[in-house]
Design an enzyme around this catalytic site. Structure first.
Site, mmCIF file in Angstrom:
data_model
loop_
_atom_site.group_PDB
_atom_site.id
_atom_site.type_symbol
_atom_site.label_atom_id
_atom_site.label_comp_id
_atom_site.label_asym_id
_atom_site.label_seq_id
_atom_site.Cartn_x
_atom_site.Cartn_y
_atom_site.Cartn_z
ATOM 1 N N GLU A 189 0.816 -1.216 0.000
ATOM 2 C CA GLU A 189 0.000 0.000 0.000
ATOM 3 C C GLU A 189 0.851 1.267 0.000
ATOM 4 O OE1 GLU A 189 -3.140 -0.106 2.891
ATOM 5 O OE2 GLU A 189 -3.927 -1.993 2.121
ATOM 6 N N LYS A 226 -15.660 -2.066 2.591
ATOM 7 C CA LYS A 226 -14.934 -2.370 1.356
ATOM 8 C C LYS A 226 -15.943 -2.898 0.356
ATOM 9 C CE LYS A 226 -10.514 -3.822 3.471
ATOM 10 N NZ LYS A 226 -9.863 -5.007 4.097
HETATM 11 P P1 PGA Z 1 -6.519 -6.244 2.155
HETATM 12 O O1 PGA Z 1 -6.030 -5.400 3.421
HETATM 13 O O2 PGA Z 1 -7.029 -5.329 1.130
HETATM 14 O O3 PGA Z 1 -5.268 -6.998 1.750
HETATM 15 O O4 PGA Z 1 -7.579 -7.180 2.685
HETATM 16 C C1 PGA Z 1 -6.648 -4.244 3.876
HETATM 17 C C2 PGA Z 1 -7.118 -4.378 5.309
HETATM 18 O O5 PGA Z 1 -6.948 -5.427 5.944
HETATM 19 O O6 PGA Z 1 -7.712 -3.436 5.831
HETATM 20 ZN ZN ZN Z 2 -8.092 -4.615 7.783
#
Ligand code: PGA
Ligand code: ZN
Length: 429
Positions: free
Chosen positions: A209, A343
């Site tokens: 990230e 998400k």
């Molecule tokens: P991921 O991580 O997109 O790899 O699931 C992001 C998070 O855990 O917040």
């Molecule tokens: Zn997370």
């Protein structure tokens, strides 16, 4: 009406295939969506359909999902009214027929869902955030730029697993404008690199990230280093810049033994001891938010965690809730967590994402609109966070265009909103 749906396989920020969808309306207006992808995924997420053909892209191809976009899903969607978002999303859900979108693929369905919304916004000649706000926010809600929580140091599955904790994030609680927040965060980011290099670790390589992924000795060293960077940036830890953690503990939880295996501490802990560790860290460092402090199925542990720390801390459920309204309802009823990480690809449609956000808000939970570790140059997330009045946003670090495309989009939206910025009020505790 929707005249054409075109899916294709593109590459994401990790160089892995992902789905892109273009939707074209009979009016000529178009909408595009590029689908994100997680690495530290929750067990209860909607299904990301991958080919599994080891002769292509290490098995990670998405040609089957793309084929579903271009055949079965396109056939159902073409001819529909792009403003009928709910109807279109429900149609795709029932066409798929599974509880986790595993037949057609959540990546295929999400791509269409958001491309439709984008095309509809364009047809109304409105920015996407405005279109979403008009549609989903009840009258009079004022729009503002969310409070960012920004990854500075990475561990866990995003950085070779040396540190157990996945994200050490900075939260600019003292900034009164979004541009000032970015400036403060950038300064902390570069001071962190300086200190990492001074201490003989590697500050030149970045994690998934865009944060630093040095092989530090312990989780506490990362916390201490972050505080030093905040001070060196001329900011007051806690007052100007606070800390948030994403423990992502499902990934070091052993369900067989019901224990948390903290490798960098060389300790095996039960939920109660794990809460003690988190409480200790909160006493020593200016922490305002902890995500996935306990594992995705440890509901009893989560209740205890919330009882003990929920009064003074934001406790965010990511793997715990996977943006799933049923799981969020369980958390609300059982007093587990007080905040939801949102998400869109964990659930798979815009309609269900909105449902998750509204449910969280109705219970007084805060929401954090979040990117995935695998992203693209698509900036839809920024519009989503503003348009649904998400309050907080988590995009990753202040490096790499897959992250900056969203931070920069928030700068543009902020300009249109006359600088309206929610700031620390988003934390509400
Ligand atoms: P991921 O991580 O997109 O790899 O699931 C992001 C998070 O855990 O917040
Ligand atoms: Zn997370």
């Amino acid at each position: 009406t929707i005249a054409r749906v075109q899916g294709r396989e593109i590459l994401d920020s990790r160089g892995n295939p992902t789905v892109e969808v273009d939707v074209e309306l009979s009016s000529g207006h178009t909408g595009r969506m590029m689908v994100p992808s997680g690495a530290s995924t929750g067990r209860f997420e909607a299904w990301e359909l991958r080919d599994g053909d080891m002769n292509r892209y290490r098995g990670k191809g998405v040609s089957k999902a793309v084929a579903h976009v271009n055949s079965e899903l396109a056939e159902a969607i073409v001819g529909q009214n792009a403003f009928d978002q709910e109807l279109i999303d429900r149609m795709m859900i029932s066409l798929d027929g599974t509880s986790n979108k595993s037949r057609l693929g959540a990546n295929a369905i999400l791509g269409i869902s958001f491309a439709v919304a984008r095309a509809a916004a364009n047809a109304e000649e409105k920015p996407l955030y405005r279109y979403l706000a008009n549609r989903y926010l009840t009258g009079g809600a004022s729009l503002n730029i969310p409070l960012p929580m920004v990854n500075i140091i990475s561990g866990g599955l995003h950085a070779g697993k040396k540190l157990d904790v996945q994200d050490f994030l900075a939260v600019p609680v003292g900034a009164d404008t979004y541009p000032r927040a970015l400036e403060m965060l950038s300064s902390v980011y570069w001071k962190t690199q300086e200190i990492i290099n001074e201490r003989g670790y590697v500050g030149w390589l970045l994690a998934d990230e865009g944060g630093f992924g040095p092989s530090l000795q312990s989780n506490e060293e990362a916390l201490e280093l972050l505080v030093s960077a905040i001070e060196r940036a001329g900011l007051r830890p806690g007052e100007d810049m606070a800390i948030a953690l994403d423990i992502a503990s499902s990934h070091f939880y052993d369900p067989g033994k019901d224990t948390y295996e903290l490798q960098s501490e060389g300790r095996t802990l039960h939920a109660g001891d794990m809460i003690d560790v988190l409480e200790r860290w909160c006493g020593l460092y200016p922490i305002v938010s902890i995500e996935d402090g306990l594992a995705e199925d440890d509901w009893n542990g989560w209740r205890e965690l919330t009882l003990r720390l929920g009064g003074k801390l934001q406790l965010v459920g990511d793997d715990l809730f996977t943006t799933n309204p049923d799981r969020i309802r369980k958390g609300i009823d059982g007093k587990a967590a007080n905040s939801v990480l949102v998400k869109m690809n964990q659930i798979g449609t815009l309609t269900e994402t909105v449902e998750a956000v509204n449910l969280a808000k109705s219970a007084g939970f805060s929401t954090v609109i979040s990117a995935r570790s695998g992203e693209t140059e698509d900036a839809t997330l920024a519009d989503l966070a503003v348009g649904l009045a998400g309050g907080q946003i988590k995009i990753g670090s202040l490096a790499r265009s897959s992250r900056l495309s969203k931070y920069n989009q928030l700068l543009r939206i902020g300009e249109q909103l006359g600088g309206a910025y929610i700031g620390r009020a988003a934390l509400r505790r």
